[in-house]
Every structure is written in C-alpha cells, then in structure tokens.
Design a protein around this motif. Sequence first.
Motif, short mmCIF file in Angstrom:
data_model
loop_
_atom_site.label_atom_id
_atom_site.label_comp_id
_atom_site.label_asym_id
_atom_site.label_seq_id
_atom_site.Cartn_x
_atom_site.Cartn_y
_atom_site.Cartn_z
N LEU A 80 103.11 -172.16 -51.60
CA LEU A 80 103.07 -171.54 -52.93
C LEU A 80 101.74 -171.83 -53.61
O LEU A 80 101.14 -170.94 -54.24
CB LEU A 80 104.23 -172.05 -53.79
CG LEU A 80 105.65 -171.62 -53.40
CD1 LEU A 80 106.66 -172.20 -54.36
CD2 LEU A 80 105.78 -170.10 -53.36
N ILE A 85 100.40 -169.35 -56.66
CA ILE A 85 101.59 -169.23 -57.50
C ILE A 85 101.75 -170.50 -58.32
O ILE A 85 101.96 -171.58 -57.77
CB ILE A 85 102.84 -168.99 -56.63
CG1 ILE A 85 102.73 -167.63 -55.92
CG2 ILE A 85 104.11 -169.06 -57.46
CD1 ILE A 85 103.84 -167.36 -54.93
N ASN A 113 113.27 -166.84 -52.73
CA ASN A 113 112.33 -165.97 -53.43
C ASN A 113 112.99 -165.30 -54.62
O ASN A 113 112.36 -165.13 -55.68
CB ASN A 113 111.76 -164.93 -52.47
CG ASN A 113 111.17 -165.55 -51.23
OD1 ASN A 113 111.73 -165.45 -50.14
ND2 ASN A 113 110.04 -166.24 -51.36
N SER A 127 105.76 -164.34 -52.95
CA SER A 127 106.34 -165.61 -52.51
C SER A 127 107.01 -165.49 -51.15
O SER A 127 107.12 -166.48 -50.42
CB SER A 127 107.35 -166.12 -53.55
OG SER A 127 108.48 -165.27 -53.64
#
Length: 331
Positions: A80, A85, A113, A127
């Motif tokens: 991630l 993210i 997700n 993701s």
Amino acid sequence: MLAEPARRGRGRRIVRRLLRPRIIVPSVVSLAIIGGLLAFANVGKLADLIAGVRPAYLGIAVLFMLAYNAVRSAQWFYLLDQLGIAAPRRDAALAYVGGALTKYLPGGSYFQNYLLYETSGVDPAVSSVATTLIVLTEPVVALLFVFALGIDDWAWLRWLVGIGLPLALLFAAGVYLVIESEHQPRWLTNRGLYGVLADELVRFRDGLARMAHPGILFTQASFSVVFVALEAAALYMVALALRIDRLSLTAALAAYCFSVAVALVVPIFTDLGTLEAGGVAALITMGVSRHGAVGIMVLDRALIIAVALALAVTFGIIWRDLLGVALQPRS
C-alpha cells in the motif's frame, strides 16, 4: 421509519449475492472434497488421533500462524505504501483481518479492498494491485520450494514444475504487457464487460506501473517466502501435536507448498478442500498414514480459520467504530 426498509433491502441484496452460483458451487465442491477426505480416512483411527492431541504443540502452531498473519499484513502495508496509498494503519489493518477471514470464499481475498474503500475511500482498482501481487506471489514461491525440495518418489514433479512455472511466468508477463499497452486488442475492447471495467483497468494499470521495479518486487516476494515458511512450520507443529513424529520440517514444507500448487491448478476459485487434498496426497507419499495425513491437513485448516476468526473478532471489537463505518455502504 425509512431506515428499516433500507436495511432490509441491503440484507436481501447481500443474501442474493451469497446465493450466486459462483459462490455456492465452489463452496459446495469444497465441502464435498473435505467430506471425501474424511471418508477416505479411517474415521475411528482419525478420532483416536485427535483424542490424543498434544495441546502444547497446537499452541506453538497457533503462534506460527499469528506470525504468518503478522508478516502477511506487513506485506500488505508495504505494498500500500509503495502504491502511494495514504490510508490510516488501523483502516488497513481492519481490511487485512477481514480479508484473512474471507479469503477462503471465491474472490474473498479482494474483500480487504472493499473494506479499505468503505473506511478510507481508497480506490479498489488501485489497492487490488497489492492484493493481486500477494495472491500470485504465494503460489510462485511455493512452486519454487517444491522444485528445490521435491517429494519422495515423485521425480516427475520437478520436471513438471521446471517446465510449467516458466510457462506460467511467460503467460503472466504477456497479460501484463496487454494490460500495460495503451492500444488494447479488438477482441477485448469489443466485449461489453470491457466497457464497464475500462476505467478500473486504467487505474489498475497505473498501480502496476508503480510496482514494476525490481526492488519492490524482490521485497514483497521476500515477505511471501517468510510467511510460506511460517505456515509450513505451523503444519509441522500440527503433525507433532498429533504424535506423527516421522515427518521432518522440510517434508512438511514440501507438502504444504505442493498443496498450495494444487489449489492453484484446480479451477474452483477457492483453496478450501483442494489445498487439503493436495497436502494429503503429498503426506501419504512421504509415508504418513491416511488418517494421519487427513488429520494433519484438516486440523491445520481448522486452526487457520480459528485464528483468522479470532483476529477479526478482536480487531472488530477494538475498532467497532471503524467496523460500523465499513458496514455502512457509501452512497
């Protein structure tokens, strides 16, 4: 007054989704395989085996499973971060434990997700790149272990892996090139489903581009090597708990990795049942009795699910405010 009908409507939609053939059929097949394995074993001897279990070794197996989840969640956080993210860690952690519990359902690995989207608004198309890498790297690592270790009397297995794995990697590279290409082939773009998923594909492709660096791929593969080894160690401890002492740690690693490979090949979209069948076959080849092999694989799976459930319940209680947000779909 209006909230109650809305809740009932959401409940009916969830039930309809769970009753779809793509979920029901694989689940029924999985249960049938496990039932077949229990019938294949001598039920009386299997019961005696379970009755004589050594709790201390089961406790050690649980510790290995917790370590497995810690490493796999660290891999999730790492990917991630590499995708850029910026989700809060507790949101990502809750998403992970939810996905760890549902990954035995068809497509269940991608539930994390959905949870991350509901709690943090993170684009699932981006993701899901992290989830896809985790899901695909594990069987590749398992096959490499199988190639290195082999299984007794299965000389053909090394040849099969040695030929099949490079072909699979070439196929994956071809799929990657198709996804990365700005000019998609006409046979793909002419399909109605492509029009629906075109925007998601572009965002997924952008995420893949961020991951396409040797350092990132090597690091995330290293995570997979560690958690595969930890789960194999847990399987070994389960064997010792059942007083099956003739199985070595390397043999347990080979059996577990072979079971992962079988679960990858059998196309029922869930590894529940297929993983156990592959593991039983490998363990019997290594000299473990039928009831012993079935006992090891079924008890190992039961512990894995119990640990995943315990983690989901624990974090769901600790972060019940966040769980409440996740259970309220975005409008």
